[in-house]
Design an enzyme around this catalytic site. Structure first.
Site, PDB file in Angstrom:
ATOM      1  N   LYS A  26       0.830  -1.205   0.000  1.00 57.05           N
ATOM      2  CA  LYS A  26       0.000   0.000   0.000  1.00 57.05           C
ATOM      3  C   LYS A  26       0.863   1.254   0.000  1.00 57.05           C
ATOM      4  O   LYS A  26       0.632   2.177  -0.790  1.00 57.05           O
ATOM      5  CB  LYS A  26      -0.928  -0.018   1.217  1.00 57.05           C
ATOM      6  CG  LYS A  26      -1.947   1.098   1.249  1.00 57.05           C
ATOM      7  CD  LYS A  26      -2.916   0.922   2.428  1.00 57.05           C
ATOM      8  CE  LYS A  26      -3.724  -0.324   2.274  1.00 57.05           C
ATOM      9  NZ  LYS A  26      -4.728  -0.517   3.346  1.00 57.05           N
ATOM     10  N   ARG A  96      -3.624   2.895   8.535  1.00 55.25           N
ATOM     11  CA  ARG A  96      -3.879   1.605   7.887  1.00 55.25           C
ATOM     12  C   ARG A  96      -2.600   0.774   7.836  1.00 55.25           C
ATOM     13  O   ARG A  96      -1.505   1.294   7.743  1.00 55.25           O
ATOM     14  CB  ARG A  96      -4.380   1.802   6.448  1.00 55.25           C
ATOM     15  CG  ARG A  96      -5.771   2.401   6.319  1.00 55.25           C
ATOM     16  CD  ARG A  96      -6.162   2.467   4.844  1.00 55.25           C
ATOM     17  NE  ARG A  96      -7.560   2.801   4.630  1.00 55.25           N
ATOM     18  CZ  ARG A  96      -8.006   4.035   4.419  1.00 55.25           C
ATOM     19  NH1 ARG A  96      -7.145   5.043   4.416  1.00 55.25           N
ATOM     20  NH2 ARG A  96      -9.281   4.253   4.222  1.00 55.25           N
ATOM     21  N   GLY A 105      -8.181  -7.481   4.412  1.00 54.82           N
ATOM     22  CA  GLY A 105      -9.067  -7.664   5.552  1.00 54.82           C
ATOM     23  C   GLY A 105      -8.439  -8.326   6.757  1.00 54.82           C
ATOM     24  O   GLY A 105      -9.105  -8.510   7.768  1.00 54.82           O
ATOM     25  N   MET A 107      -5.694  -7.346   8.619  1.00 54.05           N
ATOM     26  CA  MET A 107      -5.141  -6.509   9.676  1.00 54.05           C
ATOM     27  C   MET A 107      -6.016  -5.268   9.860  1.00 54.05           C
ATOM     28  O   MET A 107      -7.025  -5.093   9.188  1.00 54.05           O
ATOM     29  CB  MET A 107      -3.685  -6.168   9.360  1.00 54.05           C
ATOM     30  CG  MET A 107      -2.797  -7.402   9.432  1.00 54.05           C
ATOM     31  SD  MET A 107      -1.084  -7.027   9.097  1.00 54.05           S
ATOM     32  CE  MET A 107      -1.170  -6.509   7.409  1.00 54.05           C
ATOM     33  N   ARG A 351      -3.716  -1.538  -6.111  1.00 50.83           N
ATOM     34  CA  ARG A 351      -2.902  -2.758  -6.010  1.00 50.83           C
ATOM     35  C   ARG A 351      -3.309  -3.682  -7.142  1.00 50.83           C
ATOM     36  O   ARG A 351      -4.401  -3.540  -7.713  1.00 50.83           O
ATOM     37  CB  ARG A 351      -3.105  -3.454  -4.667  1.00 50.83           C
ATOM     38  CG  ARG A 351      -4.539  -3.883  -4.399  1.00 50.83           C
ATOM     39  CD  ARG A 351      -4.710  -4.364  -2.979  1.00 50.83           C
ATOM     40  NE  ARG A 351      -6.108  -4.629  -2.669  1.00 50.83           N
ATOM     41  CZ  ARG A 351      -6.601  -4.766  -1.445  1.00 50.83           C
ATOM     42  NH1 ARG A 351      -5.804  -4.654  -0.405  1.00 50.83           N
ATOM     43  NH2 ARG A 351      -7.871  -5.011  -1.243  1.00 50.83           N
ATOM     44  N   HIS A 467     -15.644  -8.547   2.148  1.00 52.26           N
ATOM     45  CA  HIS A 467     -14.626  -9.461   2.667  1.00 52.26           C
ATOM     46  C   HIS A 467     -14.842 -10.880   2.145  1.00 52.26           C
ATOM     47  O   HIS A 467     -13.906 -11.539   1.680  1.00 52.26           O
ATOM     48  CB  HIS A 467     -14.675  -9.453   4.200  1.00 52.26           C
ATOM     49  CG  HIS A 467     -13.770 -10.464   4.843  1.00 52.26           C
ATOM     50  ND1 HIS A 467     -14.196 -11.726   5.202  1.00 52.26           N
ATOM     51  CD2 HIS A 467     -12.451 -10.407   5.163  1.00 52.26           C
ATOM     52  CE1 HIS A 467     -13.187 -12.398   5.719  1.00 52.26           C
ATOM     53  NE2 HIS A 467     -12.124 -11.625   5.715  1.00 52.26           N
ATOM     54  N   ARG A 573       0.110 -47.499  -9.935  1.00 51.37           N
ATOM     55  CA  ARG A 573       0.174 -48.288  -8.695  1.00 51.37           C
ATOM     56  C   ARG A 573      -0.620 -49.582  -8.874  1.00 51.37           C
ATOM     57  O   ARG A 573      -1.849 -49.558  -8.886  1.00 51.37           O
ATOM     58  CB  ARG A 573      -0.381 -47.459  -7.542  1.00 51.37           C
ATOM     59  CG  ARG A 573       0.491 -46.271  -7.188  1.00 51.37           C
ATOM     60  CD  ARG A 573      -0.241 -45.207  -6.413  1.00 51.37           C
ATOM     61  NE  ARG A 573      -1.123 -44.453  -7.297  1.00 51.37           N
ATOM     62  CZ  ARG A 573      -1.450 -43.176  -7.121  1.00 51.37           C
ATOM     63  NH1 ARG A 573      -0.957 -42.507  -6.108  1.00 51.37           N
ATOM     64  NH2 ARG A 573      -2.266 -42.571  -7.956  1.00 51.37           N
ATOM     65  N   ARG A 629       4.662 -49.451 -11.161  1.00 54.41           N
ATOM     66  CA  ARG A 629       5.276 -49.859  -9.897  1.00 54.41           C
ATOM     67  C   ARG A 629       4.755 -51.233  -9.498  1.00 54.41           C
ATOM     68  O   ARG A 629       3.540 -51.449  -9.417  1.00 54.41           O
ATOM     69  CB  ARG A 629       4.963 -48.844  -8.798  1.00 54.41           C
ATOM     70  CG  ARG A 629       5.632 -49.177  -7.467  1.00 54.41           C
ATOM     71  CD  ARG A 629       5.350 -48.135  -6.408  1.00 54.41           C
ATOM     72  NE  ARG A 629       3.969 -48.185  -5.947  1.00 54.41           N
ATOM     73  CZ  ARG A 629       3.442 -47.308  -5.087  1.00 54.41           C
ATOM     74  NH1 ARG A 629       4.174 -46.297  -4.641  1.00 54.41           N
ATOM     75  NH2 ARG A 629       2.181 -47.416  -4.708  1.00 54.41           N
ATOM     76  N   GLU A 757      12.666 -44.050  -2.162  1.00 54.14           N
ATOM     77  CA  GLU A 757      11.767 -43.546  -1.116  1.00 54.14           C
ATOM     78  C   GLU A 757      12.290 -43.841   0.285  1.00 54.14           C
ATOM     79  O   GLU A 757      11.682 -43.449   1.275  1.00 54.14           O
ATOM     80  CB  GLU A 757      10.363 -44.149  -1.287  1.00 54.14           C
ATOM     81  CG  GLU A 757      10.363 -45.646  -1.488  1.00 54.14           C
ATOM     82  CD  GLU A 757       9.042 -46.182  -2.024  1.00 54.14           C
ATOM     83  OE1 GLU A 757       7.991 -45.645  -1.639  1.00 54.14           O
ATOM     84  OE2 GLU A 757       9.072 -47.128  -2.824  1.00 54.14           O
ATOM     85  N   SER A 776      12.905 -42.895  -9.772  1.00 55.81           N
ATOM     86  CA  SER A 776      11.707 -42.087  -9.558  1.00 55.81           C
ATOM     87  C   SER A 776      11.560 -41.895  -8.058  1.00 55.81           C
ATOM     88  O   SER A 776      11.475 -42.875  -7.307  1.00 55.81           O
ATOM     89  CB  SER A 776      10.472 -42.790 -10.133  1.00 55.81           C
ATOM     90  OG  SER A 776       9.321 -42.006  -9.918  1.00 55.81           O
ATOM     91  N   GLY A 778       9.848 -41.346  -4.752  1.00 54.37           N
ATOM     92  CA  GLY A 778       8.542 -41.398  -4.081  1.00 54.37           C
ATOM     93  C   GLY A 778       8.565 -40.420  -2.924  1.00 54.37           C
ATOM     94  O   GLY A 778       8.876 -40.781  -1.790  1.00 54.37           O
ATOM     95  N   THR A 779       8.255 -39.173  -3.215  1.00 55.30           N
ATOM     96  CA  THR A 779       8.510 -38.102  -2.244  1.00 55.30           C
ATOM     97  C   THR A 779       7.580 -38.157  -1.037  1.00 55.30           C
ATOM     98  O   THR A 779       7.911 -37.599   0.009  1.00 55.30           O
ATOM     99  CB  THR A 779       8.396 -36.724  -2.914  1.00 55.30           C
ATOM    100  OG1 THR A 779       7.115 -36.625  -3.565  1.00 55.30           O
ATOM    101  CG2 THR A 779       9.500 -36.537  -3.937  1.00 55.30           C
ATOM    102  N   ASN A 780       6.418 -38.812  -1.139  1.00 54.98           N
ATOM    103  CA  ASN A 780       5.547 -38.921   0.036  1.00 54.98           C
ATOM    104  C   ASN A 780       6.261 -39.708   1.137  1.00 54.98           C
ATOM    105  O   ASN A 780       6.419 -39.240   2.271  1.00 54.98           O
ATOM    106  CB  ASN A 780       4.238 -39.615  -0.332  1.00 54.98           C
ATOM    107  CG  ASN A 780       3.435 -38.850  -1.356  1.00 54.98           C
ATOM    108  OD1 ASN A 780       3.854 -37.791  -1.803  1.00 54.98           O
ATOM    109  ND2 ASN A 780       2.294 -39.372  -1.736  1.00 54.98           N
ATOM    110  N   CYS A 843       7.512 -38.856  -8.407  1.00 57.05           N
ATOM    111  CA  CYS A 843       6.132 -39.296  -8.626  1.00 57.05           C
ATOM    112  C   CYS A 843       5.270 -39.143  -7.385  1.00 57.05           C
ATOM    113  O   CYS A 843       4.143 -39.625  -7.355  1.00 57.05           O
ATOM    114  CB  CYS A 843       6.101 -40.736  -9.122  1.00 57.05           C
ATOM    115  SG  CYS A 843       6.858 -41.917  -7.982  1.00 57.05           S
ATOM    116  N   TYR A 863      11.597 -35.140 -15.243  1.00 58.28           N
ATOM    117  CA  TYR A 863      10.139 -35.002 -15.260  1.00 58.28           C
ATOM    118  C   TYR A 863       9.592 -34.984 -13.838  1.00 58.28           C
ATOM    119  O   TYR A 863      10.273 -35.379 -12.877  1.00 58.28           O
ATOM    120  CB  TYR A 863       9.481 -36.144 -16.052  1.00 58.28           C
ATOM    121  CG  TYR A 863       9.576 -37.501 -15.391  1.00 58.28           C
ATOM    122  CD1 TYR A 863       8.610 -37.935 -14.479  1.00 58.28           C
ATOM    123  CD2 TYR A 863      10.633 -38.362 -15.681  1.00 58.28           C
ATOM    124  CE1 TYR A 863       8.704 -39.176 -13.877  1.00 58.28           C
ATOM    125  CE2 TYR A 863      10.740 -39.611 -15.074  1.00 58.28           C
ATOM    126  CZ  TYR A 863       9.762 -40.013 -14.163  1.00 58.28           C
ATOM    127  OH  TYR A 863       9.866 -41.234 -13.557  1.00 58.28           O
TER     128      TYR A 863
END
Length: 886
Positions: A26, A96, A105, A107, A351, A467, A573, A629, A757, A776, A778-780, A843, A863
Site C-alpha cells: 500500500k 492503515r 481484511g 489486519m 494494487r 470481505h 500403482r 510400480r 523412497e 523415480s 517417491g517423495t511422500n 512421482c 520429469y
C-alpha cells in the site's frame, strides 16, 4: 540516521512502487501514485523495518521514530491547511496497515483519528454539517475501541441497533445529529465500562495507539492463519500508512467505492466496482450496506441502484482516466479504492487485483493481444495453483434445480454442501469429512479458518468487493454474496428464505458464477478446457524443459490426465488393481497359500486381470512412457481383521479359519511403512513380481503388435534400500522378459528402475544405479521417513507438537524447505555418476506443488509426475521455473 518514515503527496514521494519490501504494498503504491500526479491525499509510511524492530525490542520503537513522525505530520498539515488536534480547524487521519504482500481484511484500520469533544465541533463548522461530524466521531470511537482498546465490537453494534430502533430508523444514515451525539456518549460509556479507562482525547495518544495496534495486528490469529494458508513469511512485517482523511460521508455529493479496472471474476475488459453515497470505505467492504454499481452496464444487470456513472458523471469520468493511467503504468488489472468528497475525487489505494483463475487467464491472454505484455510475462502472471479452479465440475445445465434465492456472483464455481453457521463448526465438520457451505450474514476476518475449510460461502449481506467475496476469490472457493432474502440466525443455526427454513442437516447448492442458491444437490459436469486456457498452456509448453507425467492406474484417470496434457505415466500403482471383488479372493488365496505352488496357482488367476489392465493403459497412452510400480503395500492390507470378515475369507478360499487367523497375525505390521513391503515382498515371494512382470510384458507385446506403435514399459521396483535387492529382482524380471519375448517371437524394449523412497537409497544411489535405468523419487514416503512424520500423525499430542512450528507450516508441501531436496540431489549425483544417462523424476504428490516443481527444475530432473487434475498446474509451474532460472 535510519529513515523510518517516508512521505508522499502533492506530486512527489520519498518512495517508489519498487520498495514494497520496505514500504509495504500500500505504501509503495501510494508513493508511486503521488509521483504520477494522481489525486492522493498526503501522508507518510512507517516502514516494515519498524515492525521488525518493534517485535525484536519488546514492542518498543526506534528512538528517532517520534521526531520523524512529527515532521511528516507537519507536512500533511501544511498540505491540507489544517492542524492535528486544532479545535477550530482539525486535521484527521486514517491509520492503515500495509504488508509487502496483500492480505485483504486481515489486519486493522482506524479512520477519523484526531476527533475528540472539541475537534468534532471544529469539523462540524468546517463541513457546515454537524450530523456528518458526529457520524464520523461515533465511527471513530467504535473503530478505535475495537481495534486499539480491544472492546467487543458487538457492544457498539448493539448500541447502534438500539438507537435506530428507538428512533424508528432503518439505516445508520437515518440517525439525526442529536441521536448521534447521544450515541457518542453511549459509546464512550461502553469504552469506560469495558476498559476501566476513559476514551483517550489526546490526538497524539490516539495516533500512537493506532500505530501500535496495526503492528500488533500482524500477529493476530487471523493474520497468522492467512499467512500460513498463502505461504507468506512472518518475517516480512507490515508497514503503517498515516494519511489525511477525505470524507465520502460528507453528504449527497460525497461517496466512496472499490473498483477494478477489469472484471475480477471473468476477466472481461469492463470497469467493475461498487460505491455508496454518503459513506466511508468500511461501509463498502464490510457489507454493512449493499452498495450500488459503478457503471450503467452493471446497473442494467443483477445489481440494484443507480450507477456512479449516472449520479456523479464528472467524478466517474475522472475515475476512468485514472483507471487507464494505472493499468498502463502497472501493466496489470488494478484494484482501486476511491473517495469523492464534495465532488472532488481522491485515490486512496491501488494494487494488483485478486482474480479468479478464469479471469487471470483471460486478462493475461488479452494483455498480450493488447500489446501490454509479452507471452513470457503472461505465463508468469497466472498462479499455477489457481488453475485448480478451472479443472473441476460445474452445474449440469440440463439438471433440474429449485432456486430459492439469488445473490451476487462473487466467486465462480458450483458446490453443494450441508450448512455450517459459524467458522469453528465449518472447520470441525470439514475435518470429519463432511462437505459444508459456510452461511453467514456477513463474514469477517475472524472467519478465515472456516472459509478455508468450507466448500463454499454464502452471505446475506455484502457486495462483490466485500470481505467474503475477496477472500473466497483468493481461495478459489465458490461464493454468493448479498443474498438479501436470506435471514441467517447463527444462534439458532437456521436459514430462512420466505416460508422455507433450513438447518445444519439440510443441503444447498450455490453457483458463484451466476449467484443462484438452490435447494438440495444439483448434478455437475466436467469443464471444457479451451480458448484462453489452451493458448496459455501452449505458451507454457514452448518454454518449459521439465516434462510432466501423471499418476494414474484407471482408464478414467488416464483419460483425464491426457485431456490435461500429460506426457506419460510416472506412477501406475498396481496394488489398486487387486482390490476389486473378482480379484481380491485370488489375492487372498495367494497370501494364505502354504507353498510356492499354491501361490503360483492363485497368481495365475490374477494374471489375466493384470494383463487386461495394462493393455488398456498402453492403448490409451499411445506409445507415451508408462512407469508401472510393482506391488508395494504390506500383504496384511489385503486381509480383513474382524471375525466376520475372516470367516468370509476362510469360506471363499476354502481355508481353515485357524490358518486365516494365524496368517493374518503373522503378516500384521507394527510399522507398515518400515515393515515387510515393497521389494521385500518381492525378494521373499518372487513369484508375485514374476506374475506382474509377465502381465506387463505380455500386454506390451499385444498392444505393440496390434497398433504398430512402439510400447516401452518402465518397470519400477519399490522401496529399494540396497543395490543387492534391485540386483536380485532385476534378474528375475529380465528372465520373465526373455521368456515372454521367446514365446511371442519378438523382442520388446523395456526399462527397469527403482523408486527412491528410503533415505538410505539416496545415500547409496551410485551403487543402485549400476542396476537401475531410472530413478523415480517417491517423495511422500521419502519425506515422511526423512522427517520422522506422517500425514496420519493426527493425535492431539502430535497436533500440539506441530503447532510449535518447529517444522515448516506444512512439512509435506515443498521439497526445498524440508531437507528432502538434499536427499534427492545426493541420489541424482550418485545415479548420474554411475550411469550418466539415467532418467530421474519424481512421482509423489510434490509433483503437483509449485515450489517443489521449481526445485525439480533447478535440480535438473527430467520429469515430474502428479495426479491428473494437477497436470496443468505442473505444466505452468515448470514454465515459470524455466523463466525464473533464465
Amino acid at each position: 540516521m535510519v529513515q523510518w518514515v517516508y512521505r508522499f503527496g502533492d506530486g512527489s514521494a520519498d518512495g517508489t512502487a519498487q520498495m514494497k519490501q520496505l514500504l509495504g504494498g500500500k505504501g509503495a503504491n501510494l508513493a508511486e501514485m503521488a509521483s504520477l500526479g494522481l489525486p492522493v491525499p498526503p501522508g507518510f509510511t512507517v516502514t516494515t523495518e519498524v515492525c521488525s524492530y518493534y517485535y525484536a525490542n519488546g514492542r518498543r520503537y526506534p528512538d528517532e521514530l517520534s521526531a520523524q513522525v512529527m515532521g511528516a505530520l507537519e507536512a500533511i498539515e501544511s498540505s491540507m491547511g489544517t492542524s492535528f488536534g486544532d479545535p477550530a480547524n482539525p486535521l484527521l487521519v486514517s491509520v492503515r496497515s500495509g504488508a509487502p504482500l496483500s492480505m485483504p481484511g486481515m489486519m486493522d484500520t482506524v479512520l477519523n483519528l484526531g476527533l475528540n469533544d472539541q475537534t468534532v465541533e471544529g469539523l462540524a463548522d468546517r463541513a457546515d454539517d454537524p450530523r456528518f461530524a458526529y457520524d464520523s466521531y461515533r465511527r471513530f470511537i467504535q473503530m478505535y475501541g475495537d481495534v486499539v482498546l480491544g472492546v467487543d465490537h458487538h457492544l457498539f453494534e448493539d448500541a447502534l441497533d438500539a438507537a435506530k430502533a428507538k428512533g424508528g430508523s432503518q439505516l445508520d444514515t437515518d440517525l439525526s445529529v442529536d441521536q448521534l451525539k447521544t450515541l457518542v456518549k453511549t459509546y464512550k460509556g461502553i469504552v469506560k465500562s469495558s476498559t476501566g479507562q476513559p476514551f483517550p482525547d489526546d490526538p497524539l495518544e490516539q495516533l500512537w495507539g493506532a500505530v501500535g495496534a496495526v503492528f500488533s495486528s500482524w500477529m493476530t490469529p487471523r493474520a497468522v492463519t492467512y499467512r500460513r494458508l498463502h505461504d507468506i513469511s512472518a518475517a516480512l512485517g507490515t508497514a503503517v500508512n498515516v494519511q489525511a482523511m477525505v470524507f465520502g460521508n460528507m453528504g449527497m455529493t460525497s461517496a466512496t467505492g472499490v473498483t477494478f479496472t477489469r472484471n475480477p471474476s471473468t476477466g472481461e475488459r469492463a470497469y467493475y466496482g461498487e460505491y455508496l453515497v454518503n459513506a466511508q470505505g468500511e461501509d463498502v467492504v464490510a457489507g454493512i450496506r449493499t452498495p450500488q454499481p459503478l457503471t450503467k452496464v452493471m446497473a442494467d444487470g443483477a445489481m440494484l441502484g443507480k450507477s456512479l456513472e449516472e449520479v456523479m458523471p464528472q467524478s466517474y469520468n475522472e475515475l476512468v482516466n485514472v483507471f487507464e493511467r494505472l493499468e498502463r503504468h502497472y501493466k496489470d488489472m488494478q484494484d482501486i479504492e476511491f473517495t469523492v468528497e464534495r465532488n472532488k475525487l481522491y485515490i486512496l489505494q491501488t494494487r494488483n487485483g485478486k482474480r479468479t483463475a478464469p479471469a487471470a487467464l483471460k486478462i493475461a491472454v488479452a494483455m498480450v493481444e493488447e500489446g501490454l505484455l509479452g507471452r513470457e510475462e503472461a505465463v508468469v502472471r497466472v498462479q499455477p495453483a489457481s488453475l485448480d479452479q478451472l479443472l473441476h465440475p460445474t452445474l449440469d445445465p440440463k439438471a433440474p434445480r429449485e432456486v430459492i434465492t439469488r445473490g451476487l456472483p462473487a466467486s465462480p464455481g458450483a458446490v453443494s454442501g450441508r450448512l455450517a453457521f459459524d467458522a469453528d463448526s465449518a472447520e470441525q465438520r470439514s475435518a470429519a469429512g463432511e462437505g459444508v457451505i459456510l452461511v453467514r450474514t456477513e463474514t469477517s476476518p475472524d472467519d478465515i479458518h472456516g472459509m478455508h475449510a468450507a466448500r463454499g460461502i454464502l452471505t446475506a449481506r455484502g457486495g462483490m468487493t466485500s470481505h467474503a467475496a475477496v477472500v473466497a476469490r483468493g481461495m478459489g472457493k465458490p461464493c454468493v454474496c448479498g443474498a438479501g432474502d436470506l435471514e441467517v440466525r447463527s444462534d439458532a443455526k437456521t436459514l430462512r428464505v420466505g416460508s422455507l427454513t433450513f438447518g445444519e442437516n439440510d443441503t444447498l447448492t450455490i453457483d458463484g458464477g451466476d449467484g443462484t442458491v438452490m435447494s438440495g444437490v444439483v448434478p455437475t459436469v466436467d469443464p471444457e478446457l479451451s480458448g484462453d486456457f489452451s493458448r496459455l498452456m501452449e505458451w507454457a509448453d514452448t518454454i518449459r524443459t521439465l516434462r510432466v507425467r501423471t499418476n494414474a492406474e484407471t482408464p478414467e484417470d488416464v483419460k483425464t490426465a491426457l485431456r490435461f496434457g500429460a506426457e506419460g505415466i510416472g506412477l501406475c500403482r498396481t496394488e489398486h488393481m487387486f482390490f476389486e471383488e473378482s480379484r481380491i479372493i485370488a489375492m487372498r488365496e495367494m497370501i494364505l497359500a502354504a507353498d510356492v505352488a499354491g501361490r503360483r496357482a492363485a497368481l495365475a488367476k490374477i494374471l489375466p486381470f493384470q494383463r487386461a489392465d495394462f493393455v488398456e493403459i498402453f492403448q490409451l497412452m499411445g506409445g507415451m512412457p508408462v512407469t508401472i510400480r510393482l506391488l508395494d503395500p504390506p500383504l496384511h492390507e489385503f486381509l480383513p481383521h474382524n471375525d466376520d470378515e475372516l470367516q468370509k475369507v476362510a469360506d471363499a478360499t476354502h481355508t481353515p479359519l485357524a490358518r486365516v487367523r494365524r496368517r493374518t497375525s503373522e503378516l500384521r505390521e507394527a510399522n507398515p511403512m518400515l515393515g515387510l513391503r515393497g521389494c521385500r515382498v518381492g525378494v521373499l515371494f518372487p513369484e508375485v513380481y514374476e506374475m506382474q512382470a509377465r502381465a506387463i510384458f505380455e500386454a506390451a507385446h499385444d498392444v505393440q503388435k496390434a497398433s504398430g506403435q512402439s510400447v516401452i514399459p518402465e518397470v519400477m521396483v519399490p522401496l529399494i534400500g540396497s543395490a543387492r535387492e534391485l540386483e536380485i529382482l532385476k534378474a528375475r524380471i529380465e528372465e520373465v522378459a526373455v521368456a515372454v519375448a521367446e514365446e511371442r517371437k519378438e523382442k520388446l524394449a523395456h526399462h527397469i528402475g527403482t523408486m527412491i523412497e528410503v533415505p538410505r537409497a539416496a545415500l547409496v544411489a551410485e551403487a543402485i544405479a549400476e542396476h537401475a535405468e531410472f530413478f523415480s523419487f517417491g517423495t511422500n514416503d521419502l519425506t515422511q521417513m526423512a522427517l520422522g512424520l506422517s500425514r496420519d500423525d493426527s493425535g492431539s499430542f502430535m497436533d500440539a507438537y506441530l503447532r510449535e512450528e518447529i517444522f515448516p507450516a506444512d512439512p509435506f508441501q515443498s521439497l526445498d524447505v524440508t531437507g528432502v531436496g538434499k536427499l534427492i540431489e545426493i541420489a541424482r549425483d550418485g545415479g548420474r555418476k554411475a550411469r550418466p544417462n539415467i532418467k530421474v523424476g519424481i512421482c509423489g504428490e510434490h509433483g503437483g506443488d509449485t515450489q517443489s516443481i521449481f526445485f525439480c527444475h533447478r535440480a535438473g530432473l527430467d520429469y515430474v509426475s502428479c495426479s491428473p487434475y494437477r497436470v496443468p498446474i505442473a505444466r505452468l509451474a515448470a514454465a515459470q521455473a524455466a523463466l525464473q532460472k533464465a
